[in-house]
Design a protein around this motif. Structure first.
Motif, PDB file in Angstrom:
ATOM      1  N   ILE A 203       7.460   7.060  58.329  1.00 16.55           N
ATOM      2  CA  ILE A 203       7.969   7.486  56.955  1.00 16.55           C
ATOM      3  C   ILE A 203       8.201   6.256  56.165  1.00 16.55           C
ATOM      4  CG2 ILE A 203       9.815   8.374  55.502  1.00 16.55           C
ATOM      5  CD1 ILE A 203       7.903  10.474  56.999  1.00 16.55           C
ATOM      6  N   THR A 204       8.535   5.088  56.799  1.00 19.36           N
ATOM      7  CA  THR A 204       8.819   3.888  56.047  1.00 19.36           C
ATOM      8  C   THR A 204       7.520   3.450  55.264  1.00 19.36           C
ATOM      9  OG1 THR A 204      10.279   2.893  57.712  1.00 19.36           O
ATOM     10  CG2 THR A 204       9.149   1.319  56.009  1.00 19.36           C
ATOM     11  N   TYR A 205       6.349   3.870  55.769  1.00 14.67           N
ATOM     12  CA  TYR A 205       4.842   3.471  54.936  1.00 14.67           C
ATOM     13  C   TYR A 205       4.130   4.656  54.555  1.00 14.67           C
ATOM     14  CZ  TYR A 205       6.251  -0.990  57.465  1.00 14.67           C
ATOM     15  OH  TYR A 205       6.928  -1.966  57.830  1.00 14.67           O
ATOM     16  N   ILE A 206       5.109   5.728  54.267  1.00 11.18           N
ATOM     17  CA  ILE A 206       4.468   6.848  53.872  1.00 11.18           C
ATOM     18  C   ILE A 206       3.689   6.857  52.499  1.00 11.18           C
ATOM     19  CG2 ILE A 206       6.452   7.817  52.638  1.00 11.18           C
ATOM     20  CD1 ILE A 206       4.095   9.922  54.768  1.00 11.18           C
ATOM     21  N   THR A 207       4.121   5.756  51.531  1.00  8.26           N
ATOM     22  CA  THR A 207       3.622   5.736  50.162  1.00  8.26           C
ATOM     23  C   THR A 207       2.231   5.244  50.434  1.00  8.26           C
ATOM     24  OG1 THR A 207       5.739   5.650  49.049  1.00  8.26           O
ATOM     25  CG2 THR A 207       3.651   4.855  48.083  1.00  8.26           C
ATOM     26  N   PRO A 208       2.043   4.083  51.060  1.00 12.34           N
ATOM     27  CA  PRO A 208       0.698   3.604  51.223  1.00 12.34           C
ATOM     28  C   PRO A 208      -0.286   4.508  51.792  1.00 12.34           C
ATOM     29  CG  PRO A 208       2.134   2.325  52.171  1.00 12.34           C
ATOM     30  CD  PRO A 208       3.088   2.990  51.279  1.00 12.34           C
ATOM     31  N   MET A 209       0.257   5.119  53.014  1.00 10.62           N
ATOM     32  CA  MET A 209      -0.575   6.109  53.844  1.00 10.62           C
ATOM     33  C   MET A 209      -0.936   7.063  52.745  1.00 10.62           C
ATOM     34  SD  MET A 209       0.610   7.848  57.301  1.00 10.62           S
ATOM     35  CE  MET A 209       1.744   6.448  57.737  1.00 10.62           C
ATOM     36  N   MET A 210      -0.196   7.827  51.891  1.00  9.24           N
ATOM     37  CA  MET A 210      -0.511   9.013  51.594  1.00  9.24           C
ATOM     38  C   MET A 210      -1.411   8.877  50.193  1.00  9.24           C
ATOM     39  SD  MET A 210       0.663  11.442  53.035  1.00  9.24           S
ATOM     40  CE  MET A 210      -0.062  10.839  54.459  1.00  9.24           C
ATOM     41  N   THR A 211      -1.242   7.523  49.774  1.00 16.63           N
ATOM     42  CA  THR A 211      -2.221   7.135  48.401  1.00 16.63           C
ATOM     43  C   THR A 211      -3.365   6.466  48.711  1.00 16.63           C
ATOM     44  OG1 THR A 211      -0.983   5.118  48.107  1.00 16.63           O
ATOM     45  CG2 THR A 211      -0.031   6.783  46.793  1.00 16.63           C
ATOM     46  N   GLU A 212      -3.450   5.767  49.731  1.00 14.88           N
ATOM     47  CA  GLU A 212      -4.680   5.154  50.198  1.00 14.88           C
ATOM     48  C   GLU A 212      -5.445   5.874  51.206  1.00 14.88           C
ATOM     49  OE1 GLU A 212      -5.577   2.178  48.954  1.00 14.88           O
ATOM     50  OE2 GLU A 212      -3.773   2.254  47.652  1.00 14.88           O
ATOM     51  N   ILE A 213      -4.938   6.634  52.141  1.00  8.09           N
ATOM     52  CA  ILE A 213      -5.604   7.476  53.078  1.00  8.09           C
ATOM     53  C   ILE A 213      -5.711   8.956  52.770  1.00  8.09           C
ATOM     54  CG2 ILE A 213      -5.720   8.153  55.497  1.00  8.09           C
ATOM     55  CD1 ILE A 213      -5.861   5.080  54.949  1.00  8.09           C
ATOM     56  N   ALA A 214      -4.684   9.499  52.364  1.00  6.99           N
ATOM     57  CA  ALA A 214      -4.583  11.182  52.013  1.00  6.99           C
ATOM     58  C   ALA A 214      -5.136  11.433  50.663  1.00  6.99           C
ATOM     59  CB  ALA A 214      -3.323  11.707  52.278  1.00  6.99           C
ATOM     60  N   GLY A 215      -5.225  10.277  49.773  1.00  5.40           N
ATOM     61  CA  GLY A 215      -5.599  10.654  48.538  1.00  5.40           C
ATOM     62  C   GLY A 215      -4.614  11.193  47.258  1.00  5.40           C
ATOM     63  N   TYR A 216      -3.467  11.415  47.885  1.00 11.68           N
ATOM     64  CA  TYR A 216      -2.484  11.784  46.677  1.00 11.68           C
ATOM     65  C   TYR A 216      -2.045  10.381  45.672  1.00 11.68           C
ATOM     66  CZ  TYR A 216      -0.881  15.702  49.590  1.00 11.68           C
ATOM     67  OH  TYR A 216      -0.670  16.740  50.237  1.00 11.68           O
ATOM     68  N   SER A 217      -1.715  11.177  44.438  1.00 10.02           N
ATOM     69  CA  SER A 217      -1.340  10.136  43.404  1.00 10.02           C
ATOM     70  C   SER A 217       0.254   9.703  43.736  1.00 10.02           C
ATOM     71  CB  SER A 217      -1.164  10.820  42.127  1.00 10.02           C
ATOM     72  OG  SER A 217      -0.216  11.944  42.098  1.00 10.02           O
ATOM     73  N   ALA A 218       0.578   8.344  43.284  1.00  9.71           N
ATOM     74  CA  ALA A 218       1.726   7.983  43.531  1.00  9.71           C
ATOM     75  C   ALA A 218       2.888   8.806  42.905  1.00  9.71           C
ATOM     76  CB  ALA A 218       1.791   6.639  42.832  1.00  9.71           C
ATOM     77  N   SER A 219       2.777   9.657  42.178  1.00  6.91           N
ATOM     78  CA  SER A 219       3.628  10.496  41.480  1.00  6.91           C
ATOM     79  C   SER A 219       4.011  11.621  42.430  1.00  6.91           C
ATOM     80  CB  SER A 219       3.723  11.059  40.299  1.00  6.91           C
ATOM     81  OG  SER A 219       2.221  11.692  40.218  1.00  6.91           O
ATOM     82  N   SER A 220       2.959  12.124  43.551  1.00  8.10           N
ATOM     83  CA  SER A 220       2.885  12.949  44.586  1.00  8.10           C
ATOM     84  C   SER A 220       3.983  12.602  45.751  1.00  8.10           C
ATOM     85  CB  SER A 220       1.841  13.392  44.899  1.00  8.10           C
ATOM     86  OG  SER A 220       1.020  13.905  43.864  1.00  8.10           O
ATOM     87  N   VAL A 221       4.428  11.373  45.817  1.00  7.69           N
ATOM     88  CA  VAL A 221       4.936  11.026  47.158  1.00  7.69           C
ATOM     89  C   VAL A 221       6.510  11.477  46.750  1.00  7.69           C
ATOM     90  CG1 VAL A 221       5.984   8.924  48.307  1.00  7.69           C
ATOM     91  CG2 VAL A 221       3.412   8.969  47.152  1.00  7.69           C
ATOM     92  N   THR A 222       7.052  11.748  45.837  1.00 12.28           N
ATOM     93  CA  THR A 222       8.398  12.062  45.638  1.00 12.28           C
ATOM     94  C   THR A 222       8.462  13.494  46.249  1.00 12.28           C
ATOM     95  OG1 THR A 222       8.936  10.916  43.697  1.00 12.28           O
ATOM     96  CG2 THR A 222      10.305  12.821  44.113  1.00 12.28           C
ATOM     97  N   TRP A 223       7.349  14.312  45.879  1.00 11.46           N
ATOM     98  CA  TRP A 223       7.534  15.808  46.070  1.00 11.46           C
ATOM     99  C   TRP A 223       7.177  15.911  48.034  1.00 11.46           C
ATOM    100  CZ3 TRP A 223      10.128  18.640  43.350  1.00 11.46           C
ATOM    101  CH2 TRP A 223      10.197  18.242  41.928  1.00 11.46           C
ATOM    102  N   LEU A 224       6.322  15.064  48.060  1.00  9.27           N
ATOM    103  CA  LEU A 224       6.139  14.988  49.717  1.00  9.27           C
ATOM    104  C   LEU A 224       7.519  14.374  50.445  1.00  9.27           C
ATOM    105  CD1 LEU A 224       2.701  12.814  49.947  1.00  9.27           C
ATOM    106  CD2 LEU A 224       3.213  15.364  50.450  1.00  9.27           C
ATOM    107  N   LEU A 225       8.234  13.677  50.066  1.00 10.76           N
ATOM    108  CA  LEU A 225       9.463  13.277  50.511  1.00 10.76           C
ATOM    109  C   LEU A 225      10.510  14.327  50.654  1.00 10.76           C
ATOM    110  CD1 LEU A 225      10.028   9.724  49.459  1.00 10.76           C
ATOM    111  CD2 LEU A 225       9.410  10.341  51.684  1.00 10.76           C
ATOM    112  N   VAL A 226      10.300  15.292  49.356  1.00  9.47           N
ATOM    113  CA  VAL A 226      11.448  16.264  49.540  1.00  9.47           C
ATOM    114  C   VAL A 226      10.849  17.450  50.582  1.00  9.47           C
ATOM    115  CG1 VAL A 226      11.714  18.534  48.047  1.00  9.47           C
ATOM    116  CG2 VAL A 226      11.574  16.344  46.894  1.00  9.47           C
ATOM    117  N   LEU A 227       9.560  17.334  51.023  1.00  7.91           N
ATOM    118  CA  LEU A 227       9.199  18.228  51.966  1.00  7.91           C
ATOM    119  C   LEU A 227       9.652  17.716  53.185  1.00  7.91           C
ATOM    120  CD1 LEU A 227       5.412  18.819  51.219  1.00  7.91           C
ATOM    121  CD2 LEU A 227       7.112  20.514  51.082  1.00  7.91           C
ATOM    122  N   PHE A 228       9.699  16.145  53.272  1.00  5.61           N
ATOM    123  CA  PHE A 228      10.101  15.513  54.658  1.00  5.61           C
ATOM    124  C   PHE A 228      11.606  16.186  54.876  1.00  5.61           C
ATOM    125  CE2 PHE A 228      12.559  11.677  56.319  1.00  5.61           C
ATOM    126  CZ  PHE A 228      11.911  11.834  57.320  1.00  5.61           C
TER     127      PHE A 228
END
Length: 403
Positions: free
Chosen positions: A219-244
């Motif tokens: 989870i510490t590196y969830i932002t670069p993992m989701m934006t660089e690997i999964a292809g999410y936009s940076a703004s989507s990370v907030t909602w991914l953390l809500v899911l977490f």
């Protein structure tokens, strides 16, 4: 469940919000104080270290007062720290405010766990602890996203003033709803320290460090993992953390429910499944939907370990559980720091943004191995205990719970 648990949950909500909301406000804070983002990151590191050091320190200082009074003093310290952060004229004062607030964190959850467990029948202790920790998990679903939005829209200082106000509500709730529990007579610091000579207490704390460390390695590196690997936009990370966070809420409640019935099996299942899911995250991180589902599972399985681990420490440190309980809260933060460091190492080594998932899987599997070892040692102790004619020794945890 007693209404007093609501007061503890409100305090936990405020503490959880202030711990994690700073991560979403680092750019605003850095710009305001004209420091770099890495320098602003000391606000995260300083808080974590404050929790680790403050848990035993504040608990020791509170051994001469009742638990209710100590909880009120800790909430007062939490309020002070957040007000200092909100009005800080320079970065150094802001950092001092963060450290002041962090000193209340470990002791509040540690003492609060003991109080929560004492409020209910023995067979409901883990559920009561889980109810208090629900405040922390809900903070990640509601408090952190809302605090981040307010901080980015109105100003980060407003967020810390609001968190301080939550602390006031928590303080009033503790004062009004938590019953006075007389200070245990004959329990001194040396009795509290004696718990650390129990190998089962140390094993439970090691499980805490490794098991929860497995969660935060990913989870510490969830932002670069989701934006660089999964292809999410940076703004989507907030909602991914809500899911977490939603996963955390569900896992915490399930962990509390089943730990009261089958504590060690609950740890086997949650730690084993966590190790498997973290391993699979290396693959699922390449797909948006699969990544989102995996994030929920990591949150759920990770927090399913919290009530049983906290109850395990309370059971094994019976008679003088307060310090051990608080130190175990510090162990969660130690696991966070350790896993973040190890995850950074594998990324820096060029293994990619998904490499921390393997680190987390190894940590969770190591915690599972310690759980098996702990259970084996416990069975061996029971087997070799003196027998009285017609009497079959009870397992240690059950015997303690019936006292």
């Amino acid at each position: 469940m007693p209404l007093a648990l609501l007061a503890l949950a409100i305090g936990a909500f405020g503490i959880g919000t202030t711990e994690f909301v700073i991560m979403g406000l680092l750019p605003e804070v850095a710009a305001d104080f004209q420091v770099s983002i890495p320098t602003a990151g000391f606000l995260v590191t300083g808080y974590a270290l404050g929790v680790v050091l403050g848990a035993p320190l504040m608990t020791v200082l509170g051994t001469r007062v009742t638990r209710k009074r100590m909880l009120m003093l800790l909430m007062g310290l939490f309020i002070l720290g957040n007000v200092v952060s909100a009005v800080a004229p320079v970065f150094g004062v802001m950092l001092a405010g963060r450290v002041i607030a962090s000193l209340a964190h470990g002791a509040f959850f540690g003492i609060g766990s003991v109080v929560a467990a004492d409020l209910v029948a023995p067979q409901k202790k883990a559920g009561a602890i889980a109810t208090m920790f629900t405040g922390l998990t809900v903070a990640n679903v509601v408090g952190v996203p809302l605090g981040t939005y307010i901080g980015q829209s109105v100003g980060w200082r407003t967020t810390f003033f609001i968190v301080a106000a939550l602390g006031v509500v928590g303080l009033l709730g503790v004062a009004k709803l938590v019953p006075e529990q007389p200070r245990a007579e004959g329990v001194r610091l040396r009795h509290e320290l004696a718990a650390f000579r129990n190998v089962q207490v140390l094993l439970a704390m090691a499980m805490t460090v490794l098991g929860f460390g497995g969660v935060f390695a990913a989870i510490t590196y969830i932002t670069p993992m989701m934006t660089e690997i999964a292809g999410y936009s940076a703004s989507s990370v907030t909602w991914l953390l809500v899911l977490f966070g939603l996963g955390m809420v569900g896992g915490n409640l399930l962990g509390g429910k089943f730990a009261d019935r089958h504590l060690m099996p609950m740890l086997y299942i949650s730690l084993g499944a966590l190790a498997v899911v973290l391993s699979l995250f290396t693959l699922t991180a390449h797909n948006k939907f699969a990544a989102a589902v995996t994030i929920v599972l990591i949150g759920g399985l990770g927090f399913a370990t919290v009530p049983p681990l906290q109850k395990r420490v309370l059971d094994q440190a019976a008679g003088a559980p307060t310090l051990a309980s608080a130190v175990n809260i510090g162990a969660f933060n130690l696991g966070n720091a350790l896993s973040a460091w190890l995850g950074g190492i594998v990324i820096a080594a060029g293994l990619g943004y998904t490499a921390p998932n393997w680190v987390g899987a190894v940590l969770a599997a190591s915690a599972l191995a310690l759980a098996v070892l702990s259970s084996g040692l416990e069975r061996r102790t029971v087997t070799h205990s003196p027998r009285v004619a017609g009497h079959v020794p009870e397992p240690v945890v059950v015997a303690e719970a019936r006292r």
